[in-house]
Write a protein that holds these residues in place. Structure first.
Motif, PDB file in Angstrom:
ATOM      1  N   SER A 101      31.766  46.680  39.882  1.00  0.00           N
ATOM      2  CA  SER A 101      31.703  46.886  38.334  1.00  0.00           C
ATOM      3  C   SER A 101      31.406  45.814  37.603  1.00  0.00           C
ATOM      4  N   THR A 105      34.896  43.246  41.489  1.00  0.00           N
ATOM      5  CA  THR A 105      35.206  44.137  42.788  1.00  0.00           C
ATOM      6  C   THR A 105      36.503  44.129  43.293  1.00  0.00           C
ATOM      7  N   ALA A 163      36.670  48.113  33.833  1.00  0.00           N
ATOM      8  CA  ALA A 163      35.917  48.858  34.665  1.00  0.00           C
ATOM      9  C   ALA A 163      35.998  48.877  36.298  1.00  0.00           C
ATOM     10  N   ARG A 165      37.263  49.770  39.866  1.00  0.00           N
ATOM     11  CA  ARG A 165      37.411  51.162  40.331  1.00  0.00           C
ATOM     12  C   ARG A 165      37.478  51.077  41.705  1.00  0.00           C
TER      13      ARG A 165
END
Length: 300
Positions: A101, A105, A163, A165
């Motif tokens: 992202s 990461t 962001a 994930r």
């Protein structure tokens, strides 16, 4: 010349020690979360061949061994290549991916611990059709993917306003997972609303029952032995009827059973509940565990 040779030997020895440490770290992670366990892991290759990114996160070097699983990008990390597959007991065992992202990461250690906590909490705290669990350690939220991927073990997790994930990816040979546990499907309940969470579209409530006797002839009390506050989503096209509080403008409109008869919108209900108004009501829950009908109960 002798001094140059000695310096070269020192550099070679240091480089070999770092490589050996990284290899030992990766190997120790292989047994930390086996094919039938999602136990929290420590040091799962978080230091092996990664480029530094945002604080506390890691991104793999292009083409490294963590990207072998089909469907991942060059910057996604398949943590299951390092620590084993994950999944609910009796459900499909799937790959755990740390997704690249703009914020970096997530490291595999954190990814394993987040998904482990989700699996531990979802049987009792999973909310709605997606079995969402909020406030996982570190500020994560996780939820099951839409069908059919959800029944095959797919889960998506995000970290707060970032962001970052992680997700689980069904394996080709996965067996179907058990249906999600619903709390009140196709039932009618008497409840005392306790608030509304706009971020999840969920109404909060306690279960109530009628208790006869006393100077007023009877009143509603919490169900004995059940002090828990429950949460269910509202149906987007649900029906709401006010008796005196939700949208009646202080007038009383009820039927012969004391249930409200003035139609309200779901938005008026959420506004009333968000304002801390402890509305007493009868609710009907549909087969997907959504509140489909709300009838305010008038009891002076």
């Amino acid at each position: 010349m002798g001094s140059t040779t000695m310096k070269s030997m020192k550099v070679a020895l240091v480089g070999g020690a770092v490589a050996a440490a990284a290899l030992l770290s990766a190997c120790s992670g292989n047994g930390a979360a086996g094919n039938n366990s999602a136990a929290p892991v420590k040091n799962v290759a978080d230091t092996a061949a990664f480029k530094g990114t945002t604080q506390g996160n890691h991104a793999p070097a292009k083409g490294n061994a963590a990207n072998k699983a089909g469907g991942t990008t060059n910057d996604d990390v398949n943590c299951s290549d390092l620590g084993g597959k994950v999944g609910l007991p009796g459900g499909p065992q799937v790959d755990l991916l740390a997704v690249a992202s703009p914020d970096g990461t997530t490291g595999c250690t954190e990814a394993f611990n987040v998904i482990t906590e989700y699996y531990e909490k979802v049987p009792t705290e999973g909310e709605g059709p997606g079995q969402k669990v909020i406030d996982i350690t570190g500020g994560w939220d996780c939820a099951k993917a839409e069908e059919p991927a959800g029944s095959q073990g797919a889960v998506y997790c995000g970290k707060g306003a970032t962001a970052l994930r992680i997700e689980t990816k069904p394996s080709q040979n996965s067996s179907p997972a058990s249906p999600p546990k619903l709390r009140f499907p196709n039932t009618t309940q008497t409840v005392q609303f306790a608030g509304f969470d706009n971020s999840t579209n969920m109404a909060q409530f306690k279960l109530m029952k009628w208790k006869s006797g006393g100077p007023d002839g009877g009143h509603y009390v919490e169900v004995p032995g059940d002090t828990k506050t429950y949460r269910l989503p509202l149906h987007e096209h649900g029906e709401v009827y006010s008796a005196a509080t939700i949208c009646s403008n202080d007038s009383v409109t009820v039927d012969d059973r004391g249930f409200g008869t003035t139609p309200c919108t779901p938005e008026q209900l959420t506004e009333a509940l968000s304002g801390g108004n402890p509305v007493l009501a009868q609710i009907h829950v549909d087969g997907d565990d959504r509140i489909a009908t709300v009838k305010e109960i008038y009891h002076p």
